[in-house]
Design a protein around this motif. Structure first.
Motif, mmCIF file in Angstrom:
data_model
loop_
_atom_site.group_PDB
_atom_site.id
_atom_site.type_symbol
_atom_site.label_atom_id
_atom_site.label_comp_id
_atom_site.label_asym_id
_atom_site.label_seq_id
_atom_site.Cartn_x
_atom_site.Cartn_y
_atom_site.Cartn_z
ATOM 1 N N LEU A 131 0.845 -1.196 0.000
ATOM 2 C CA LEU A 131 0.000 0.000 0.000
ATOM 3 C C LEU A 131 0.875 1.237 0.000
ATOM 4 C CD1 LEU A 131 -2.601 -0.968 2.754
ATOM 5 C CD2 LEU A 131 -3.045 -0.868 0.306
ATOM 6 N N PRO A 132 0.673 2.161 -0.943
ATOM 7 C CA PRO A 132 1.339 3.468 -0.825
ATOM 8 C C PRO A 132 0.654 4.291 0.265
ATOM 9 C CG PRO A 132 -0.095 3.445 -2.738
ATOM 10 C CD PRO A 132 -0.114 2.039 -2.192
ATOM 11 N N PHE A 133 1.220 5.467 0.529
ATOM 12 C CA PHE A 133 0.713 6.312 1.623
ATOM 13 C C PHE A 133 -0.769 6.656 1.430
ATOM 14 C CE2 PHE A 133 -0.001 10.625 3.338
ATOM 15 C CZ PHE A 133 0.227 10.377 4.684
ATOM 16 N N ASP A 134 -1.156 7.074 0.226
ATOM 17 C CA ASP A 134 -2.549 7.474 -0.009
ATOM 18 C C ASP A 134 -3.505 6.326 0.239
ATOM 19 O OD1 ASP A 134 -1.792 10.014 -0.631
ATOM 20 O OD2 ASP A 134 -1.696 9.672 -2.798
ATOM 21 N N HIS A 135 -3.130 5.127 -0.222
ATOM 22 C CA HIS A 135 -4.007 3.978 -0.003
ATOM 23 C C HIS A 135 -4.038 3.580 1.469
ATOM 24 C CE1 HIS A 135 -3.719 2.555 -4.477
ATOM 25 N NE2 HIS A 135 -4.269 3.752 -4.333
ATOM 26 N N PHE A 136 -2.892 3.686 2.138
ATOM 27 C CA PHE A 136 -2.848 3.346 3.560
ATOM 28 C C PHE A 136 -3.770 4.249 4.372
ATOM 29 C CE2 PHE A 136 -1.062 3.641 7.849
ATOM 30 C CZ PHE A 136 -0.922 2.297 8.180
ATOM 31 N N THR A 137 -3.783 5.558 4.029
ATOM 32 C CA THR A 137 -4.622 6.506 4.777
ATOM 33 C C THR A 137 -6.079 6.437 4.347
ATOM 34 O OG1 THR A 137 -4.038 8.238 3.184
ATOM 35 C CG2 THR A 137 -2.725 8.099 5.213
ATOM 36 N N ARG A 138 -6.386 5.577 3.394
ATOM 37 C CA ARG A 138 -7.790 5.378 3.021
ATOM 38 C C ARG A 138 -8.308 4.002 3.421
ATOM 39 N NH1 ARG A 138 -5.969 9.246 -0.298
ATOM 40 N NH2 ARG A 138 -7.438 10.733 -1.202
ATOM 41 N N CYS A 139 -7.429 3.013 3.335
ATOM 42 C CA CYS A 139 -7.854 1.652 3.629
ATOM 43 C C CYS A 139 -7.586 1.241 5.070
ATOM 44 C CB CYS A 139 -7.148 0.665 2.689
ATOM 45 S SG CYS A 139 -7.494 0.959 0.945
#
Length: 611
Positions: A131-139
């Motif tokens: 997971l990149p940062f953006d996906h981590f902060t969404r998922c």
């Protein structure tokens, strides 16, 4: 990924080192009042993994994570993934210009170093977690701004946000791919069925030319769609980003609007100022009282001890009484000597008178020897002259001269005895006075010996008065110290309680200010909470319109991008209609691909039929 342990020091609200152990927890909740640092814990986890904080606008910014007034922030996050244990460490340090950089970053797995720089750490975490940062902060981590947007969006927008956060778009892609494959299969079946049926009557040269022409147009349409796809994707991403920016700025605008000075802050500041002033006065008063006590003790210590002075004064007073008595005794001695001399002269005169009376009696006896002898005879006793026993006393008349001489002698003897008695009394009285005087003089001499090296009577009285006065002053000074300490203690308690109230207000201020960190609020003025509130309110008042303007600009940008995307889509849809592409129930690209596949199949069938 399973969190195991989080260590913080100098990270935003956590100035001192804090350790959070997740090791024994299957589920956990972060609970606490606003400003307690719940969101900071999540920020720290994100920062340790990716080197960025979700709440900051700039992913590259690291200076805001350092606690106010600090020079370094350190975060260590231990987590497990599969059968391995990992440790992610980042240390941010301020530089001389006021900026900051990541001075230390590493990722370890069971003691083995996997990454040694900030970028290597971020890349390795992305690889491990997928997971990149953006996906981590969404998922995995749902930031506060996204959650606020989710709560306030309409149903359609919430659905879109959930699709985005949970990556549900993959199912849409899967559906489109399935429909495309189904259409391709269906076209192939139709093609094969036509060949099986031998229905190639329509295969004419004109039909083939028309089919090839339509195929060419569809290829051009496909190229047009493929060429427009990057722009469509950019526009979609831009619209989404603009909406996110609007939501974030609206949230910040709401936070700015909520920045008002609490009604009790000014009063609290006045009370603190007043109490601080009273505290300084109380400290000065206590110090003055202690100095006064020290001076009084020094003055008293400079004087001789009280008991010896009292003893000396009593000795002087006793000597005075003895001297007064001695003076009285000297007067009495002189009088006793005079009385003794008078008594001695009277005794000597009595002796002379007795000798005279004896002489007169002897003369009278000589002149009247017979009468004198007769008077001495006693019956039965021998006569002193003839030595014959006297049988009868002679009868003869008494001699008057002899009787007078005897009477004078008796009187002279009595007078001498009385004079002797009086002389004895006078001598005894004089001896008693002399003895008492000698005793008094001895006692006076003893007192003089004891008092010889001590203060005189007047000096002793003055010293005792000074000692007693110094003692009274010392006791008064000690009472002043006691009262000053009691007052200082009470003020200390009042000030401590008031500072606790101020600390609570400070926490509320910090919680509100933390929400505004992305806007870079003014630095704290120091310990003056009222000044901090006043400056923050003034800054919010001037920043609010700017943020509102940016939000409006973001909305305008979102509208522009949406309009451009709609215009682009309308053009593509028009091209699809020109090419007779059916868009019902399918996306743009799948419909074009399906139509192109069918056109290609038609050309193949026509060419086969013409053969």
């Amino acid at each position: 990924m399973r969190p195991l342990r989080l260590e913080l020091r100098g990270f935003t609200a956590f100035r001192e080192e804090q350790v959070i152990d997740f090791g024994d927890a299957d589920y956990f909740a972060l609970v606490g009042p606003t400003g307690a640092g719940k969101s900071t814990v999540i920020d720290a986890i994100c920062f340790a993994l990716y080197g960025s904080v979700p709440r900051l606008n700039d992913r590259r910014a690291v200076a805001p994570v350092i606690s106010q007034g600090g020079i370094e922030a350190r975060v260590r996050f231990d987590f497990s993934l599969g059968d391995s244990t990992y440790s992610a460490v980042r240390v941010v340090t301020k530089d001389a210009k006021g900026g900051a950089s990541t001075g230390e970053a590493r990722l370890e797995r069971d003691g083995e170093v996997l990454a040694g720089t900030a970028n290597e750490l971020s890349r390795e975490v992305e690889r491990l977690l997928g997971l990149p940062f953006d996906h981590f902060t969404r998922c995995v981590v749902l930031p506060q701004g996204e959650f606020a947007r989710f709560l306030h969006d309409n149903r359609t927008d919430r659905q879109g946000l959930l699709v985005k956060l949970l990556r549900l778009g993959i199912y849409k892609d899967m559906g489109e791919a399935a429909r495309r494959r189904a259409q391709e299969a269906e076209d192939r079946v139709e093609h094969l069925q036509a060949r099986l049926d031998g229905d190639l009557a329509f295969a004419t040269k004109q039909a083939l030319d028309e089919a090839k022409a339509r195929w060419a147009r569809l290829e051009g349409l496909r190229d047009e769609v493929e060429k427009a796809r990057p722009r469509l994707d950019d526009l979609s991403a831009g619209v989404s980003e603009a909406h996110e920016t609007v939501a974030r700025l609206d949230g910040l605008s709401a936070s700015l609007a909520a920045v008002v000075v609490p009604p009790d802050v000014a009063e609290l500041a006045d009370r603190l100022t007043h109490l601080s002033k009273l505290m300084h006065e109380a400290e000065d008063e206590l110090e003055a009282a202690e100095h006064k006590t020290t001076d009084a003790e020094r003055d008293l210590d400079a004087l001789p001890p009280r008991d010896p002075v009292v003893a000396a004064l009593n000795g002087h007073e006793d000597r005075g009484q003895l001297a007064a008595e001695a003076r009285t005794q000297r007067t009495a001695e002189s009088s006793a000597r005079d009385i003794e001399q008078a008594a001695r002269r009277a005794f000597e005169d009595a002796e002379v008178a007795l000798e005279t009376a004896l002489g007169a009696r002897d003369d009278a006896r000589a002149a009247n020897a017979a009468h004198d002898l007769a008077g001495s005879l006693a019956p039965g006793e021998p006569c002193p002259v003839c030595l014959q026993v006297v049988e009868h006393l002679p009868t003869a008349q008494a001699a008057p001269e002899l009787e007078r001489a005897g009477a004078v002698l008796v009187k002279a003897s009595e007078a001498k005895a009385e004079a002797q008695r009086r002389l004895g009394e006078a001598s005894g009285a004089r001896s008693a006075v002399e003895g008492r005087l000698q005793l008094l003089e001895s006692q006076i001499a003893a007192h003089d010996e004891r008092l010889r090296d001590g203060p005189g009577h007047t000096e002793a009285k003055a010293l005792l008065a000074s000692i007693d006065s110094a003692g009274v002053l010392l006791e008064g000074a000690r009472q002043d110290v006691k009262a000053a300490r009691a007052g200082h203690k009470k003020l200390t308690g009042d000030l401590r309680n008031l500072k606790a109230v101020e600390q609570s207000g400070r926490q509320s201020f910090e919680a509100l200010r933390d929400r505004l960190i992305p806007l870079e609020p003014p630095p704290r003025a120091g310990s003056d909470l009222a000044a901090d509130w006043t400056e923050l309110v003034a800054w919010a008042g001037s920043t609010g319109p700017e943020v509102a303007g940016k939000a409006e600009g973001a909305r305008h940008k979102a509208d522009e991008l949406s309009n451009e995307r709609a215009t682009l889509m309308q053009g593509l849809e028009a091209s699809c209609r020109d090419c007779e592409v059916d868009l019902a129930g399918a996306g743009l690209e799948p419909a074009v691909v399906a139509a192109l596949t069918r056109a290609e199949g038609l050309v193949d069938r026509l060419e086969e039929g013409l053969k």
